[in-house]
Write a protein that holds these residues in place. Structure first.
Motif, mmCIF file in Angstrom:
data_model
loop_
_atom_site.group_PDB
_atom_site.id
_atom_site.type_symbol
_atom_site.label_atom_id
_atom_site.label_comp_id
_atom_site.label_asym_id
_atom_site.label_seq_id
_atom_site.Cartn_x
_atom_site.Cartn_y
_atom_site.Cartn_z
ATOM 1 N N HIS A 266 79.290 62.448 53.719
ATOM 2 C CA HIS A 266 79.085 63.435 52.646
ATOM 3 C C HIS A 266 78.977 64.849 53.212
ATOM 4 O O HIS A 266 79.564 65.787 52.663
ATOM 5 N N ARG A 267 78.209 65.012 54.277
ATOM 6 C CA ARG A 267 78.003 66.346 54.852
ATOM 7 C C ARG A 267 79.302 66.932 55.379
ATOM 8 O O ARG A 267 79.539 68.131 55.288
ATOM 9 N N THR A 268 80.161 66.085 55.933
ATOM 10 C CA THR A 268 81.425 66.576 56.482
ATOM 11 C C THR A 268 82.527 66.642 55.437
ATOM 12 O O THR A 268 83.567 67.249 55.673
ATOM 13 N N GLY A 269 82.312 66.004 54.290
ATOM 14 C CA GLY A 269 83.337 65.975 53.257
ATOM 15 C C GLY A 269 84.355 64.870 53.458
ATOM 16 O O GLY A 269 85.382 64.845 52.776
ATOM 17 N N GLN B 259 72.454 70.824 56.475
ATOM 18 C CA GLN B 259 73.847 70.959 56.044
ATOM 19 C C GLN B 259 73.977 70.726 54.551
ATOM 20 O O GLN B 259 73.198 69.998 53.953
ATOM 21 N N GLU B 260 75.000 71.323 53.970
ATOM 22 C CA GLU B 260 75.346 71.057 52.581
ATOM 23 C C GLU B 260 76.512 70.066 52.554
ATOM 24 O O GLU B 260 77.333 70.036 53.472
ATOM 25 N N ASP B 261 76.603 69.299 51.503
ATOM 26 C CA ASP B 261 77.696 68.337 51.383
ATOM 27 C C ASP B 261 79.043 69.040 51.457
ATOM 28 O O ASP B 261 79.267 70.062 50.802
ATOM 29 N N GLY B 262 79.933 68.473 52.253
ATOM 30 C CA GLY B 262 81.294 68.948 52.359
ATOM 31 C C GLY B 262 81.503 70.218 53.138
ATOM 32 O O GLY B 262 82.618 70.712 53.221
#
Length: 95
Positions: free
Chosen positions: A26-29, A69-72
């Protein structure tokens, strides 16, 4: 950011590391379900990803990193033993 402990680690809890891997996606998208459906990764790749996470010595660093971190929005951290898998999935998605 300090890297993973290079010494062999006892395997971590399977459920915890499954959720760490899901959260990292999720964090990396990285859309792991789409990657499975498109044949970019196999179910064996996903199981191997969770297993590699279970043996990682950077678990606490991972928790801290993901909390910031934010998602994506994040590139997979180099300390992650699965960074190459997440990067491959992202590349297949045009990311």
């Amino acid at each position: 950011m300090t890297g993973p402990d290079p010494r062999p680690q006892p395997l971590g809890d399977e459920k915890r590391h499954y959720w760490l891997a899901v959260t990292m996606a999720h964090r990396t998208g990285a859309d792991m379900q789409q990657a499975l459906e498109a044949g970019v990764i196999s179910s064996g790749d996903w199981a191997g990803l969770v297993q590699a996470c279970r043996g990682c010595g950077w678990t606490e660093g991972c928790d801290c990193w993901m909390a910031r971190q934010e998602d994506g929005a994040a590139d997979p951290p180099a300390a992650c033993p699965n960074a190459d898998v997440f990067a491959r999935v992202l590349a297949s998605q045009g990311g």
